[in-house]
Design an enzyme around this catalytic site. Structure first.
Site, mmCIF file in Angstrom:
data_model
loop_
_atom_site.group_PDB
_atom_site.id
_atom_site.type_symbol
_atom_site.label_atom_id
_atom_site.label_comp_id
_atom_site.label_asym_id
_atom_site.label_seq_id
_atom_site.Cartn_x
_atom_site.Cartn_y
_atom_site.Cartn_z
ATOM 1 N N ARG A 152 0.863 -1.184 0.000
ATOM 2 C CA ARG A 152 0.000 0.000 0.000
ATOM 3 C C ARG A 152 0.898 1.233 0.000
ATOM 4 O O ARG A 152 1.706 1.400 0.941
ATOM 5 C CB ARG A 152 -0.939 0.037 1.186
ATOM 6 C CG ARG A 152 -1.823 1.283 1.185
ATOM 7 C CD ARG A 152 -3.048 1.168 2.049
ATOM 8 N NE ARG A 152 -2.786 1.126 3.460
ATOM 9 C CZ ARG A 152 -3.759 1.130 4.383
ATOM 10 N NH1 ARG A 152 -5.033 1.170 4.008
ATOM 11 N NH2 ARG A 152 -3.469 1.078 5.674
ATOM 12 N N GLU A 172 -12.768 4.107 0.456
ATOM 13 C CA GLU A 172 -12.865 4.238 1.918
ATOM 14 C C GLU A 172 -13.373 5.614 2.348
ATOM 15 O O GLU A 172 -12.981 6.154 3.379
ATOM 16 C CB GLU A 172 -11.509 3.943 2.566
ATOM 17 C CG GLU A 172 -10.331 4.653 1.954
ATOM 18 C CD GLU A 172 -9.020 4.177 2.571
ATOM 19 O OE1 GLU A 172 -9.017 3.551 3.637
ATOM 20 O OE2 GLU A 172 -7.955 4.448 1.974
ATOM 21 N N ASP A 220 -11.754 3.625 7.603
ATOM 22 C CA ASP A 220 -11.869 4.987 7.073
ATOM 23 C C ASP A 220 -13.246 5.240 6.491
ATOM 24 O O ASP A 220 -13.781 6.360 6.572
ATOM 25 C CB ASP A 220 -10.797 5.237 6.015
ATOM 26 C CG ASP A 220 -9.450 5.600 6.636
ATOM 27 O OD1 ASP A 220 -8.437 4.975 6.271
ATOM 28 O OD2 ASP A 220 -9.422 6.504 7.502
HETATM 29 O O1 LIG Z 1 -9.789 1.868 6.331
HETATM 30 C C1 LIG Z 1 -9.459 0.692 6.586
HETATM 31 O O2 LIG Z 1 -10.136 -0.133 7.229
HETATM 32 C C2 LIG Z 1 -8.149 0.244 6.057
HETATM 33 O O3 LIG Z 1 -7.639 0.817 5.104
HETATM 34 C C3 LIG Z 1 -7.422 -0.832 6.814
HETATM 35 C C4 LIG Z 1 -6.630 -0.172 7.915
HETATM 36 O O4 LIG Z 1 -5.953 0.970 7.407
HETATM 37 C C5 LIG Z 1 -5.528 -1.112 8.445
HETATM 38 O O5 LIG Z 1 -4.401 -0.337 8.711
HETATM 39 C C6 LIG Z 1 -5.906 -1.788 9.722
HETATM 40 O O6 LIG Z 1 -6.214 -0.850 10.717
#
Ligand SMILES: O=C(O)C(=O)C[C@H](O)[C@@H](O)CO
Length: 254
Positions: free
Chosen positions: A72, A151, A177
């Site tokens: 990512r 997200e 998110d």
């Molecule tokens: O928004 C989300 O859910 C993700 O993108 C996964 C988280 O960012 C991951 O870091 C776990 O907390």
């Protein structure tokens, strides 16, 4: 679906692919996880304390194993995409994709001119075998897969247009998110969030592209696979260490 990208090709085999989130930024633990039998590992450059050096070390550590490395990027901009591709990641997860225009810019950032704007350094990049792969410049884009992360409310609203962008190979739902964007911060399991997840899955599937998600628990992972998600992150390395170490102490105490 046939693809020169091995992750996308494996998705085309029809079995849901199970992944594990790597946030410890450590090649030792990454190698342990690579041998555990997961189909893919996600190396998080957005929230984990990763650098190009730590990501490279993890990528090299898992290379001998039958597991697909996905990185990512911290942000869907040309510099990060260029650096992650140059060190050898072929599959990138791009966070916070909110529009088709943004998705198109991400695709352009992953491709050399004239197809895009990716900077050329194949003579020194691990991805090209340090120059050994004669066809790298001509064919690199065929081996790269881009996964747009949905997200936010804006991403939900634009999901059909994002899924239609050529060069976006899959879409991935980030429930944490997404929950925050929908007004349910810290509640990814909230019914409104889960309704939005179901809507996103339906739209991604209608577009003919694979859908992925970050599952909230093993039970949620099984449910999301049953719902039709093609690739599911079932947990995190940090969660395993934190929960496992606490549980072991409780067991020892009796
Ligand atoms: O928004 C989300 O859910 C993700 O993108 C996964 C988280 O960012 C991951 O870091 C776990 O907390």
């Amino acid at each position: 679906m046939t693809s020169a990208n091995t992750f996308i090709a494996r998705l085309g085999e029809g079995q849901a692919l199970l992944g594990l989130w790597q946030a410890l930024a450590n090649p030792y633990t990454a190698e342990i996880c690579a041998g555990a039998g997961y189909d893919w590992l996600l190396f998080d450059g957005e929230h984990a304390p990763n650098t190009s050096q730590t990501l490279l070390a993890q990528l090299q550590a898992v290379a001998p194993y039958d597991v697909e490395p996905i990185a990512r990027v911290p942000v869907g901009e040309p510099v990060a995409i260029k650096q992650y591709l140059d060190i050898g990641f072929a599959t990138l997860l791009v966070p916070m994709v909110d529009s088709a225009a943004q998705a198109e810019a991400v695709v352009a950032a992953s491709r050399f001119p004239p197809l895009g704007v990716r900077g050329v350094a194949s003579a020194t990049s691990r991805a090209s075998g340090f120059g050994a792969r004669a066809d790298y410049l001509a064919r690199a884009h065929e081996r790269v897969a881009l996964i747009a992360q949905i997200e936010s409310r804006a991403g939900l609203d634009a999901i059909d247009a994002i899924a239609a962008v050529e060069g976006i190979d899959a879409l991935f739902i980030g429930p944490a998110d997404l929950a925050a964007s929908l007004g349910h911060l810290g509640q990814p399991g909230h019914p409104e969030v889960q309704d939005a997840v179901a809507h996103a899955l339906a739209r991604i599937t209608a577009a003919g592209k694979p859908a992925g998600i970050f599952a909230l628990s093993p039970e949620d992972a099984r449910a999301k696979i049953a719902d039709g998600f093609a690739f599911v992150s079932v947990g995190t390395d940090i969660g395993l260490l934190a929960k496992g170490s606490t549980a072991l102490l409780e067991q020892a105490k009796g």
